[in-house]
Design a protein around this motif. Structure first.
Motif, short mmCIF file in Angstrom:
data_model
loop_
_atom_site.label_atom_id
_atom_site.label_comp_id
_atom_site.label_asym_id
_atom_site.label_seq_id
_atom_site.Cartn_x
_atom_site.Cartn_y
_atom_site.Cartn_z
N ALA A 2 0.52 -1.58 0.07
CA ALA A 2 0.25 0.11 0.27
C ALA A 2 0.57 1.79 0.18
CB ALA A 2 -0.45 0.33 1.28
N LYS A 3 2.08 1.38 0.85
CA LYS A 3 2.48 2.33 1.10
C LYS A 3 3.72 2.69 -0.40
CE LYS A 3 4.06 2.08 6.17
NZ LYS A 3 5.40 2.00 6.79
N ILE A 4 3.68 1.49 -1.63
CA ILE A 4 4.85 1.47 -3.13
C ILE A 4 4.03 2.15 -3.54
CG2 ILE A 4 5.52 0.42 -4.44
CD1 ILE A 4 6.44 -2.07 -2.26
N LEU A 5 2.44 1.59 -3.52
CA LEU A 5 1.22 2.35 -4.36
C LEU A 5 1.10 3.79 -4.05
CD1 LEU A 5 -1.52 -0.89 -4.50
CD2 LEU A 5 -0.17 -0.01 -6.15
N ASN A 6 1.19 4.14 -3.12
CA ASN A 6 0.36 5.69 -2.46
C ASN A 6 2.10 6.56 -2.49
OD1 ASN A 6 -1.84 4.80 -1.27
ND2 ASN A 6 -0.86 5.05 0.78
N TYR A 7 3.18 5.84 -2.50
CA TYR A 7 4.84 6.61 -3.52
C TYR A 7 4.33 6.57 -4.40
CZ TYR A 7 8.93 8.05 -2.77
OH TYR A 7 10.78 8.33 -2.69
N THR A 8 4.00 5.80 -5.65
CA THR A 8 3.65 5.90 -6.91
C THR A 8 2.91 6.79 -7.40
OG1 THR A 8 4.33 3.55 -6.87
CG2 THR A 8 3.44 4.75 -9.22
N SER A 9 1.93 6.59 -6.92
CA SER A 9 0.21 7.58 -7.28
C SER A 9 0.58 9.16 -6.65
CB SER A 9 -0.51 7.33 -5.83
OG SER A 9 -1.86 8.05 -6.65
N LYS A 13 1.32 11.73 -9.39
CA LYS A 13 0.08 13.53 -8.96
C LYS A 13 1.39 14.56 -9.72
CE LYS A 13 -3.49 11.09 -6.25
NZ LYS A 13 -3.81 11.37 -4.67
N LEU A 14 3.06 14.43 -9.35
CA LEU A 14 3.46 15.49 -8.84
C LEU A 14 3.59 15.66 -10.77
CD1 LEU A 14 5.34 15.22 -5.88
CD2 LEU A 14 4.34 17.45 -6.59
N ALA A 15 3.98 14.53 -11.38
CA ALA A 15 4.26 14.97 -12.93
C ALA A 15 3.15 15.27 -13.32
CB ALA A 15 4.68 13.42 -13.94
N ASN A 16 2.21 15.02 -13.15
CA ASN A 16 0.52 15.68 -13.57
C ASN A 16 0.43 16.65 -13.86
OD1 ASN A 16 -2.36 15.50 -15.06
ND2 ASN A 16 -3.10 15.81 -13.59
N PHE A 17 0.67 17.61 -12.16
CA PHE A 17 0.56 18.91 -12.01
C PHE A 17 1.38 19.77 -13.04
CE2 PHE A 17 -0.71 17.76 -7.69
CZ PHE A 17 -1.84 17.97 -7.76
N GLN A 18 3.04 19.25 -12.86
CA GLN A 18 3.87 19.84 -13.96
C GLN A 18 3.10 19.94 -15.62
OE1 GLN A 18 7.94 18.68 -13.54
NE2 GLN A 18 8.71 19.46 -15.08
N TYR A 19 2.72 18.44 -16.23
CA TYR A 19 2.63 19.01 -17.33
C TYR A 19 1.03 20.13 -17.41
CZ TYR A 19 3.55 14.71 -19.04
OH TYR A 19 4.49 13.28 -20.23
N LYS A 20 0.29 20.47 -16.49
CA LYS A 20 -0.34 21.04 -16.99
C LYS A 20 0.16 22.72 -15.91
CE LYS A 20 -4.80 18.03 -14.93
NZ LYS A 20 -5.35 17.46 -13.85
N LEU A 98 12.42 13.57 -2.84
CA LEU A 98 12.79 12.38 -3.17
C LEU A 98 11.34 12.13 -4.26
CD1 LEU A 98 14.72 10.33 -4.29
CD2 LEU A 98 13.05 8.22 -2.19
N LYS A 99 10.33 12.30 -3.84
CA LYS A 99 9.38 12.21 -5.25
C LYS A 99 9.13 13.46 -6.08
CE LYS A 99 5.84 10.15 -1.19
NZ LYS A 99 4.39 10.31 -0.67
N LEU A 100 9.34 14.43 -6.15
CA LEU A 100 9.25 15.78 -6.39
C LEU A 100 10.92 14.91 -7.60
CD1 LEU A 100 8.28 18.58 -7.09
CD2 LEU A 100 10.19 19.04 -6.24
N PHE A 101 11.35 14.60 -7.33
CA PHE A 101 12.43 14.62 -8.61
C PHE A 101 12.23 13.38 -9.38
CE2 PHE A 101 16.36 16.90 -5.35
CZ PHE A 101 15.63 17.91 -5.57
N LEU A 102 11.79 12.61 -8.83
CA LEU A 102 10.97 11.46 -9.42
C LEU A 102 10.26 11.47 -10.23
CD1 LEU A 102 11.02 8.72 -6.93
CD2 LEU A 102 12.61 8.68 -8.95
#
Length: 264
Positions: A2-9, A13-20, A98-102
Motif C-alpha cells: 500500500a505504501k508503494i502504491l501511495n508513493y507511486t501515485s 500526481k506531481l508529474a501531472n501537475f507539471q504537465y498542466k 525524492l518524490k518531487l525529483f522522481l
C-alpha cells in the motif's frame, strides 16, 4: 504494498501537475509533449528507413533518439530544480523531495513509454525492408526497449541529483550540459557506427561516453549479429556508484540542498 502504491501515485500526481502548469497556455496544450518527439521520429524514419530503405537503422535511430530525449530533457531541466526557497517545504516533509525529483524524471520519460510502440508498429509494418521482423520479434524488441527505457530512467534520476546540486554551485553548468549531451549523442553508435580504424580511439569513446551503452543495447537487440561492448558499462556504473555514495546514500542530497537554499 500500500505504501508503494501511495508513493507511486504521489509521483504521478506531481508529474501531472507539471504537465498542466507547463502546457496550460498553449493551443495544443499537453499534446506538444508528444508532438515534438513524433515530429523528430517522422523525420528520422523518413530519412533512414524510407529513403535509405534500411530498416535496422530506422529502428535504432528513432528508438535511440527518443529514449535519449528523456535523458536530455531531464538533465537540462535538472539545472533548475533548485530555486530560491521554493523547495523548503519539500525538504521538511519525509520523502517529499525524492518524490518531487522522481516526478520530474517521469515527466520527461512518459512520452517515451507512449511512443515506443508507435515506433515498433511504424517500422514493422511500413519500413521493415531488411529484417522482415515477425510479430513475435517486434514484441520482443518493444519489451526490450521498455526495459532499456526503465534502466535509463533510473540512471538519469541518479545522475540528475548531483547535476541539480552542482549547477546551483556552478551556474555555468546550465550552458555546458546541453553541449556535453550533444557531443555524447554524436559519439554514440546511433547516426553512425562509431567505429574507426584506430582501436585506441574506439575503445576510448566506448569507455569515456557515459551514454554509449544505451545505443549499444539497442543495436544488440535489433542488429542480430552485433557484439555488445561491455566496456561501455564501466563509466555508467562508476557514475551510478559515485552519485549514490556521495549524494543518495543516507539522503545526503537533502542536507546539501538545504544548505544551498538557506545560505544562498
Amino acid at each position: 504494498m500500500a505504501k508503494i502504491l501511495n508513493y507511486t501515485s504521489d509521483v504521478f500526481k506531481l508529474a501531472n501537475f507539471q504537465y498542466k502548469a507547463e502546457h496550460r497556455k498553449k493551443f495544443f496544450g499537453i499534446l506538444w509533449k508528444y508532438l515534438n518527439p513524433v515530429i523528430f521520429m517522422g523525420i528520422y524514419t523518413l530519412i533512414f528507413s524510407a529513403i535509405q530503405q534500411d530498416g535496422n537503422r530506422g529502428y535504432v535511430i528513432t528508438m535511440g533518439i527518443l529514449i535519449f530525449s528523456g535523458i536530455t530533457n531531464s538533465m537540462n531541466g535538472a539545472t533548475e530544480w533548485i530555486y530560491n526557497h521554493a523547495l523548503i517545504n519539500f525538504i521538511t516533509v519525509r520523502h517529499a523531495l525524492l518524490k518531487l525529483f522522481l516526478s520530474k524524471v517521469l515527466f520527461n520519460f512518459l512520452p517515451v513509454f507512449y511512443l515506443l510502440p508507435v515506433i515498433v508498429m511504424i517500422q514493422s509494418f511500413f519500413f521493415n525492408y531488411d529484417f522482415k521482423f515477425t510479430i513475435f520479434e517486434s514484441i520482443k524488441i518493444l519489451i526490450f526497449a521498455y526495459l532499456v527505457n526503465a534502466l535509463c530512467m533510473l540512471y538519469t534520476f541518479v545522475i540528475c541529483i548531483p547535476t541539480t546540486i552542482l549547477s546551483k554551485q556552478f551556474i555555468d553548468l546550465q550552458d555546458l550540459i546541453p553541449h556535453v549531451l550533444r557531443v555524447t549523442l554524436y559519439l554514440s553508435p546511433i547516426l553512425w557506427v562509431a567505429e574507426s580504424s584506430n582501436i585506441y580511439i574506439d575503445t576510448f569513446i566506448k569507455i569515456a561516453n557515459p551514454f554509449y551503452f544505451i545505443f549499444d543495447l539497442l543495436n544488440f537487440v535489433i542488429d542480430k549479429d552485433y557484439s555488445l561492448n561491455l566496456i561501455s558499462f564501466i563509466v555508467p556504473s562508476l557514475i551510478m556508484f559515485i552519485s549514490y555514495y556521495f549524494f543518495l546514500h543516507n539522503s545526503k542530497y537533502i542536507s546539501k540542498i538545504r544548505d544551498l537554499i538557506l545560505y544562498e
